[in-house]
Design an enzyme around this catalytic site. Structure first.
Site, PDB file in Angstrom:
ATOM      1  N   HIS A   1      -3.659  -4.915   0.442  1.00 59.91           N
ATOM      2  CA  HIS A   1      -2.910  -5.347   1.693  1.00 59.91           C
ATOM      3  C   HIS A   1      -3.281  -7.027   1.708  1.00 59.91           C
ATOM      4  O   HIS A   1      -4.028  -7.525   2.363  1.00 59.91           O
ATOM      5  CB  HIS A   1      -3.808  -4.817   3.010  1.00 59.91           C
ATOM      6  CG  HIS A   1      -3.432  -3.587   3.212  1.00 59.91           C
ATOM      7  ND1 HIS A   1      -2.366  -3.141   4.226  1.00 59.91           N
ATOM      8  CD2 HIS A   1      -3.989  -2.228   2.567  1.00 59.91           C
ATOM      9  CE1 HIS A   1      -2.412  -1.787   4.089  1.00 59.91           C
ATOM     10  NE2 HIS A   1      -3.229  -1.153   3.286  1.00 59.91           N
TER      11      HIS A   1
ATOM     12  N   GLU B   1      -2.034  -9.101   3.594  1.00 60.42           N
ATOM     13  CA  GLU B   1      -1.441  -9.369   5.059  1.00 60.42           C
ATOM     14  C   GLU B   1      -3.260  -9.427   5.817  1.00 60.42           C
ATOM     15  O   GLU B   1      -3.367 -10.349   6.513  1.00 60.42           O
ATOM     16  CB  GLU B   1      -0.787  -8.688   5.709  1.00 60.42           C
ATOM     17  CG  GLU B   1      -1.232  -7.492   6.431  1.00 60.42           C
ATOM     18  CD  GLU B   1      -1.458  -6.233   5.381  1.00 60.42           C
ATOM     19  OE1 GLU B   1      -1.952  -5.263   5.549  1.00 60.42           O
ATOM     20  OE2 GLU B   1      -0.961  -6.355   4.143  1.00 60.42           O
TER      21      GLU B   1
ATOM     22  N   CYS C   1       0.732  -1.238  -0.015  1.00 58.01           N
ATOM     23  CA  CYS C   1       0.033  -0.096  -0.164  1.00 58.01           C
ATOM     24  C   CYS C   1       0.939   1.250   0.086  1.00 58.01           C
ATOM     25  O   CYS C   1       1.556   1.753  -0.907  1.00 58.01           O
ATOM     26  CB  CYS C   1      -1.094   0.096   1.197  1.00 58.01           C
ATOM     27  SG  CYS C   1      -2.314   0.957   1.039  1.00 58.01           S
TER      28      CYS C   1
END
Length: 235
Positions: A209, A211, A105
């Protein structure tokens, strides 16, 4: 030996902050996460880049536009110049040593700026076209739009697909890509979603993102972190 992964942090009220999802992602993929403060003494940072096997640039706030020759746009949000300077130094030194970088990001943007590119300070006011919702109101684990992947790119080699869904939490985005980098993923509205180095072994920037998508078992997110850790084992 498990590779040591330095993870950059945000700043808030004199505190360094980081979502635990980054730590979990690195740990699950086989790495040892080390949370990095935004150190101002740059002469001490070479020992830090020598210590870590890979750099994970986390998401966060906006970036100081003076680093790419512009002044603040009215829609520019909160900036943390200390973080910008720290990350840019770390990026340049990691690139010099050809150590792996995964930039997420905001990290994707600061990676491009550190390498000589620039960015939109606010895509909605600086692009005269209809855009997708790039700051989703859905949970972070939900993929809200598609990314179209460049065939033959590192991202394509990792995901093995040319189109998949990602989440989205940004109002800034890369514009002109630095020399030695290529665009490897775009949204259907043309916003750059992924960049990667064409001259380093593993340097990948993602506008989304991954994760945040791991807890729901997203296979592309899992492959991204595993590929990053595999590259760090070789560095």
């Amino acid at each position: 030996m498990r590779p040591i992964i330095g993870i950059s942090t945000s700043e808030n009220n004199n505190e360094n902050t980081l979502s635990h999802q980054y730590v979990k992602a690195v740990t699950k993929a086989g790495g040892i996460p080390v949370i990095l403060p935004n150190i101002a003494e740059h002469h001490e940072l070479e020992s830090l880049t020598n210590m870590i096997d890979g750099l994970l640039l986390s998401g966060g706030g906006d970036i100081d536009p003076t680093f790419f020759g512009e002044e603040p746009h009215p829609k520019l949000g909160l900036i943390r110049p200390n973080r910008d300077e720290f990350e840019m130094y770390m990026i340049k030194d990691m690139l010099r040593m050809d150590k792996p970088i995964l930039a997420i990001c905001r990290g994707c943007q600061i990676l491009n700026i550190a390498a000589g590119g620039d960015m939109f300070q606010d895509i909605y006011s600086q692009i005269d076209e209809d855009l997708l919702q790039h700051t989703q109101v859905a949970p972070i684990s939900h993929g809200s739009h598609f990314v179209h992947v460049k065939e033959g790119s590192l991202l394509h080699q990792i995901t093995k697909v040319q189109k998949f869904k990602v989440n989205s939490f940004h109002h800034q985005a890369n514009r002109h890509i630095a020399t030695g980098f290529q665009i490897s993923g775009t949204a259907s509205d043309g916003i750059i979603e992924s960049i990667e180095s064409t001259v380093h072994s593993f340097v990948l920037g993602l506008q989304w993102h991954p994760e945040g998508m791991l807890p729901n078992g997203d296979q592309h997110a899992k492959a991204i972190f595993q590929s990053f850790l595999d590259a760090c084992k070789k560095s």
